[in-house]
Motif scaffolding. Sequence first.
Motif, PDB file in Angstrom:
ATOM      1  N   GLY A  56      69.608 -43.411  73.736  1.00 12.59           N
ATOM      2  CA  GLY A  56      69.940 -42.182  74.461  1.00 12.59           C
ATOM      3  C   GLY A  56      70.459 -42.403  75.856  1.00 12.59           C
ATOM      4  N   ASN A  76      68.677 -37.069  71.657  1.00 13.59           N
ATOM      5  CA  ASN A  76      68.263 -36.014  72.594  1.00 13.59           C
ATOM      6  C   ASN A  76      66.792 -36.165  72.984  1.00 13.59           C
ATOM      7  OD1 ASN A  76      66.704 -34.984  70.456  1.00 13.59           O
ATOM      8  ND2 ASN A  76      68.478 -33.837  69.676  1.00 13.59           N
ATOM      9  N   LYS A  80      63.672 -38.573  71.709  1.00 15.56           N
ATOM     10  CA  LYS A  80      63.091 -39.548  72.645  1.00 15.56           C
ATOM     11  C   LYS A  80      61.568 -39.487  72.666  1.00 15.56           C
ATOM     12  CE  LYS A  80      66.943 -39.957  75.898  1.00 15.56           C
ATOM     13  NZ  LYS A  80      67.411 -39.601  77.245  1.00 15.56           N
TER      14      LYS A  80
END
Lengths: 309, 404
Positions: A56, A76, A80
Motif C-alpha cells: 500500500g 486500502n 492494511k
Amino acid sequence: MTATDGITLRVTDLKKYYGKVHAVDGISFAIPSSSVFTILGPNGAGKTTTLEILEGIRVPDAGEIEVFGVRVKQINREVKKRLGVLLQDGNFEPYLKVKEVVKLFASFFPIALPVEEVLRRVALQEKGSAYIRTLSGGQRQRLAVGVALVNDPDLIFLDEPTTGLDPQARRNMWSVITNLKEQRKTIILTTHYMEEAEVLSDYVCIMDNGMIIAEGTPRELAARLGQETIIEFSGGSIDAEWLDQLSSYGKGVRKDGEIVYVETEDFVQTMEQMLAWSREKGIPLENMVVRQPNLEDVFLSLTGRKLRE
Amino acid sequence: MKGILRVAEAHLRTALREKITLFWFLIFPLFLLAILTLIFGNMGTEGEISFAIAVVNLETDTAGPVDFAGIIEGVFEQAGKPSEEGKEPLFAISSPASGEALEDFLASEKKATRFGDRAAVIVIPEGFNQCLLHRMMEDGPSSSANCSLAIYVNEGSAASGMATSIIDQILAGVERDLLTRMGRFQEQKAIPTETLWVGSSGTEVRYVDFLLPGIVLMGFFVNGLFGVPGSILFARDKRVLRRYWVTPLTVTHYLAGFSVGHLMLCLVQFALLLLLGRFAFGATVTFFQPMSILFLLLAAITFLAFGFFVASVAKTANTGMAIANILNMPMMFLGGLFFPVTGLPLVLKAIVFLNPLTYLAKGLRVSVGTEAGTLSVSIIAVPLVWIAVCVAVASWRLSWDVER
C-alpha cells in the motif's frame, strides 16, 4: 472476509513504470493461504517495488490485486488492518524506547497483541526499556518484525529480512520466520540469499528486469536443470586452457573466484576423468563438493548472471 | 483517535529527549530571556542614569551674610550622594586632589569635558556671594561684580545636554528657595504649573514584562520553523514515516497527532518561560485571559503551518534547515519580539508589514497589557492568511515518502 479458493493474494498483470524504467512489467502470481512465497531476484529486479505496491505504499499503473477474496485497485486502509509489513529500509525514531514503539504501532490497529507478547515473540523482553538508538542491527530487525506482527496479521510481508545481519542474527531471524510458518501465517518474503529461499519457502518466483522468469516450489525449480550434478573444488591456479580441458568432461564449466564448478549429467564418468586429469597435471582437487543444483544455479541458467551480481 | 494521541506522545517524547532540540526550543529561549532581561531590564529606573560633573568654587569671600557659593556647592555635593542604599547618585562629582590648585583642577576638568569624560563643569566665580546678595536685595546686579555661573559643556555630547538641563532645574530650585527664605519670591509672578500623574511608581511597563511575550513567541517561532520541518523531513528521509504508511494510519491522522504533539511542546515551552520570567525576573505579566490564550494558540498554529511550508519546499532535512535559517533572522528581528520596530528603511518596513510575528507580537502584548493600542482585525487576519497559504502550499507540495 477470507479467501474463498485458498488463495490469500492474487496479482494479475501488475505494472509499475518510472518513466522509461519498467520496474514491474506485467507480473502475475497467486499465493496460497498459510504458505511462504518467496520472490527471488538480484538488486533492481522489481521485488521491492512489487512489495511496496502490495503493502500500500505505491499505487500500481495497471493490473489487478485480489486480497483476502476482495478485488482492490490499490491496497486500502481496510486491507492494511490485516497486513503485517517488515520494510527493507524502514527505521524507528531513535529517541523512543522499544516498548513505546510497539505501543505506538499497536495504537494504529483496531485489534493488537499486548506489548509483552509482541516482545516475547521476537525475544526482546529484556530490551523493552532500551532506546532504539542503543539496539544492535539484529535487535532492530527483530523489533521491526515484532512491529509487523503487532496486529496478529493474516498476511505478512518480509522484505529482505536478513540483509545486513551477521550469520547469528540471520539464523535468529530464520527461527522467527519458521515460528510464523508454524502458526500458518501467509508470508511473502523477498531475498537475494538463495539458501534462505530454499530453507524457508514453499513457493518461489524468480524476478529479473521487472518480470517473473520462473515460478514453482524450490524442488520444481531445481528440477528444471534436469538430472545434473554440480562438482565444485578450489582451483585458484586453474587457467583458461585448463578450464577448456575440464569442459570436455562435463556439460559445462565455470570459475567464480577461487571456485571451479563442473556440471555433468554423468557424475561417475566425469569424476573418473577429472581425477585422472588431476593426477596427470599434478593439480589437487581441494575442498571438492558434489551437490544437486540449487536456486542460484537455476537463476544462473536462466539469466547467465549470479543472483548477487 | 488512539493512534493520533500516540503519535502526539511520540513526537513530544522525541523532542524532549533530543538534546539539540531541547537546547534550541527550551534552553535557548530561557537563556535569551535571562540575558536580555539582565542587560536591559533596569533601563529607565531611578538612579541608573548618572552624570560625571565637577563644581569649581572660586569664591574666596565667605565672610558675608550668606555664602551662596557654598550653598550651591553643597546642593551639588548632596546630588552626588545616593538617595537610597544601592542606588546610583544623579551626579558623580569630581573634586580637586589634595593640594591641587583650583586653576589647574579647572583646566583638567575642562579637558575631561572636551574628551567626553565629564558631562559638565560648573564654575562659581570669585565675588559671586556679594553680587548675588546685591541682586536679590536690590533687584539688579551690581555692574562690577560677576553673578554668572559658568557651565562648561561639550556641544556634541548628549550627556552634556541632559546634564545642563538638570543643572538649570536645580539652580532654579535653589534660587526660588533662597528668594522665598528672604521674602523676595513673588508667587503670583511665577509661571503657574500643575503636576498631573498618569501612573504611580511601579505601574510603568517593565522591560521583562515587555520582553516575556516576545520570548514566548520566539520560542513558538523557532519550534515551528526548525522543529516541524526538522522532525518531518528527518522522519521521511530516514524512512521512519514509511513504517507508518504500511499501517492503517493515514497522513491526516499522522498530521493531527503531530500537530497535537507540537502544541503540547509549545505548552511546555510556555510554562517554563513563564515560570522563569515570574520567579527569576519578577515578571508580572499575565497570559491567562481569553484574548491572550487566543493569540498564543494562533501563534503556535501559525508557526506550525510555517513549518509545514518549509518542509514542503525542502527536498531533504538539511535543505529544510537551511531554508529555516534564511527565514529565521529577518523574521525574528523584524517582528518586534525584543524591541519596538520603528524608523526602518522601506524594504525592512515591507518585511515588518508582511511578517506574521509583527501582528502576533502586537496582539499578544496588547492583550496582556504591555503595549498600548487596540486589537484590529488585521492583527488576527494576517496570521490567518499565512496559515491558509502555508497549509495550501504544504498540501500541494509536501511529499510524505522518499522519492524514487
